[in-house]
Design a protein around this motif. Sequence first.
Motif, PDB file in Angstrom:
ATOM      1  N   LEU A  58       0.821  -1.211   0.000  1.00 50.46           N
ATOM      2  CA  LEU A  58       0.000   0.000   0.000  1.00 50.46           C
ATOM      3  C   LEU A  58       0.855   1.261   0.000  1.00 50.46           C
ATOM      4  O   LEU A  58       0.581   2.210  -0.742  1.00 50.46           O
ATOM      5  N   GLU A  59       1.911   1.285   0.806  1.00 50.77           N
ATOM      6  CA  GLU A  59       2.752   2.482   0.891  1.00 50.77           C
ATOM      7  C   GLU A  59       3.414   2.807  -0.449  1.00 50.77           C
ATOM      8  O   GLU A  59       3.595   3.971  -0.784  1.00 50.77           O
ATOM      9  N   ALA A  60       3.765   1.798  -1.214  1.00 45.88           N
ATOM     10  CA  ALA A  60       4.379   2.036  -2.530  1.00 45.88           C
ATOM     11  C   ALA A  60       3.394   2.703  -3.474  1.00 45.88           C
ATOM     12  O   ALA A  60       3.767   3.590  -4.256  1.00 45.88           O
ATOM     13  N   VAL A  61       2.129   2.308  -3.383  1.00 47.93           N
ATOM     14  CA  VAL A  61       1.111   2.894  -4.260  1.00 47.93           C
ATOM     15  C   VAL A  61       0.695   4.267  -3.752  1.00 47.93           C
ATOM     16  O   VAL A  61       0.341   5.141  -4.536  1.00 47.93           O
ATOM     17  N   ARG A  62       0.770   4.474  -2.459  1.00 47.43           N
ATOM     18  CA  ARG A  62       0.508   5.811  -1.923  1.00 47.43           C
ATOM     19  C   ARG A  62       1.573   6.802  -2.406  1.00 47.43           C
ATOM     20  O   ARG A  62       1.289   7.973  -2.606  1.00 47.43           O
ATOM     21  N   GLU A  63       2.772   6.310  -2.560  1.00 47.45           N
ATOM     22  CA  GLU A  63       3.878   7.195  -2.931  1.00 47.45           C
ATOM     23  C   GLU A  63       3.958   7.480  -4.425  1.00 47.45           C
ATOM     24  O   GLU A  63       4.301   8.594  -4.825  1.00 47.45           O
TER      25      GLU A  63
END
Length: 125
Positions: A57-62
Amino acid sequence: MESEKNAATATTVYYNSACPVCDAGIRDQRGRMQACNIKWVDVHTEPGAVTELNSELEAVRERLHVRNADGELLVGEQALAALWSQTSGRRWLGWLTLRLNFLTRPLYNYIARQLYHWNRRRGHW
């Protein structure tokens, strides 16, 4: 049957509406691409959708993620270039972004990282 075929060949955009800058950019892009076969997935409201990408999720948030009609996953400046390449009046931006990726990739990554940290500090997620 035809709608299943179209759904299977649609470009899918994974974005994060919790980031106000990203959300504004996506709203503008969606308005320009209304006639295109695009599926828009907001990972802020649908965090489980990242499993479709085999990503965190954090990779897609970034960074913006796009799965093109061929099933190829594009991230960051390549994802932007793919969208711009399908957008009337912005195709040149897609072309330029890909040709100058030695400049656009580090620039995109820097801006994305700064926005990510800014959003975390502001408590947007």
